[in-house]
Structures are given as C-alpha cells and as structure tokens.
Design an enzyme around this catalytic site. Structure first.
Site: not given
Length: 252
Positions: A16, A159-160
């Site tokens: 990324g 996401y968490s």
C-alpha cells in the site's frame, strides 16, 4: 540522520505504498538509505508519480501492482522481489481500504473484503517472508493497525475488527520471531488526512477534531517516523508492541 536510525544496506517492502501513510513510509525509508520496493492496487499513476518525485532526489524505488488479499498475487510479487531486490530485511504491511457503513447494512461481501485486505493480506505477505527472515536471523516486520482497534467506531465495525486482528496477529507472531532476531510490532495511528478520511463529511470532521486534544487530524509524515523507529536499530528492543501516534484520540 544519526546512524542508529539509518537503514543503509537494508531492503524493504511497503505494501500500500503509493499513497497516504504508505507513501510517506516509502519516502522516509528511501531517505534513510534503504532499497525500497512497494506495492499498490491498480494505482500505477500515483506509484509512478511517487517514484519520479523520489528520483529527482536520486532515490530509486521499485513498484508493482498487487492485491494483497490474493495468494497468487502475493506469490507473484514475492518472485518479483527475489529477482529485483533479493530477500527483504524489513516488511511494512500498510495496504488497506476504508468505507463506513452501519452494522445493520453491512453485507457479508463488505465484511469479507475488509478482512481480506487488512488481515488476510497481512498474513499472506508476512508468510511469504517470515521464514526467510528467521533463516537469516534478521527481520523487522511492522503492521499498520489503527486506534480503532481499541476504541471502535460506529459504522466501522468491520474495519475496527480487522485492525484489532492485526494487533493480535502482531503479538502472537512476535513470540515466534524474537528468538531469531525477527521483531514484529505494529503502529496504530489516529485520524490522519488521507484518502480514507477524505470522504468524511465536514460535520463529522469538525466533530472529530473538536474531540481530539491536539485539535486536528494528523499528517502522514507524522506517522512514518514511528515506523522508521521500529524498522531501525533504534527499535531493536521493541517486541510485540503497538505504538500509537494518535493525537490523543484514544483518550476521548
């Protein structure tokens, strides 16, 4: 830059790495003397722009598109790395995606994609290099988590959960790496001005900034130095830790 933070002679991979925090890590690692490769997901334009910018300062980097959630893609990237750089000394798992959605609207596909990129991707890329680091008795692995691994957020359950999984992955793997001089740590940033936060409404951003003791979102270049610490000899005694440059957000 003092010698203890130097990465001279080291080879690094940043996943990324074409934008956001990843791009800042790529730039700082290159300036610290590392030979840096980075991957991105179909982001050739930004990757090329980053390479061109660094080349103006005499810094050469290597880039490749890779979906870190796909085993075949990761295997192909590993073969490319072995041919272009050789075995890496430092791995930064930074690839990630965003997207908020209330839990009642969260589909299985939404959940699976979030977990696949963040957690499965961290597993696949680490698996590709961990055994070689152990064999050579040297390695630095830094996984990018989030302060939401600890405090969570409405609309970001998937996401968490993925970021909390990265913290657990980091702690467990550190036990296996440390006896072989392979340290595994993570970094859990707070809200940072990146593409992932750019889509937030102005009302949400204003509310969030008002909550934070520092009164603003962070910059990507405020996160990269923490990663450099863990990648360098200055961070050699950190094992299984999660460092959190977050502007005080975890105190809210």
């Amino acid at each position: 830059m003092t010698d203890i933070f130097s990465l001279s002679g080291r080879r690094a991979l940043v996943t990324g790495g074409s934008r956001g925090i990843g791009a800042s890590i790529v730039e700082l690692f290159a300036r610290a003397g590392a030979e840096v490769a980075f991957c991105h997901y179909n982001d050739d334009s930004r990757a090329g722009a980053l390479q061109a910018q660094l080349a103006k300062n005499g810094l050469t980097t290597h880039a490749r598109s890779c979906d870190v959630s796909l085993e075949d893609d990761v295997d192909g990237m590993t073969r490319w790395l072995d041919a272009s750089l050789g075995e890496i000394d430092i791995l930064v798992n930074c690839a990630g995606i965003g997207g908020d959605k209330p839990f009642v609207d969260l589909s299985v596909a939404d959940w699976d994609r979030m977990i696949a990129v963040h957690l499965r991707g961290t597993f696949l890329v680490t698996r590709a290099h961990f055994a070689k680091m152990v064999k050579r008795n040297y390695g630095r692995i830094i996984n990018i988590s989030s302060q939401l691994a600890y405090k969570g957020s409405p609309g970001l359950v998937h996401y968490s959960a993925a970021k909390a999984g990265i913290v657990g992955f980091t702690r467990a793997l550190s036990y296996e790496g440390a006896p072989h001089n392979v340290t595994v740590n993570s970094v859990a940033p707070g809200p940072i001005d990146t593409d992932l936060t750019a889509g937030m409404s102005e009302q949400f951003r204003a509310m969030k900034m008002a909550q934070m003791p520092i009164g603003r979102f962070g910059r990507t270049d405020e996160i990269a130095p923490t990663v450099l610490l863990l990648a360098s000899e200055a961070g050699s005694f950190y094992v299984g830790q999660t460092l959190s440059p977050n502007g005080g957000d975890v105190m809210v």
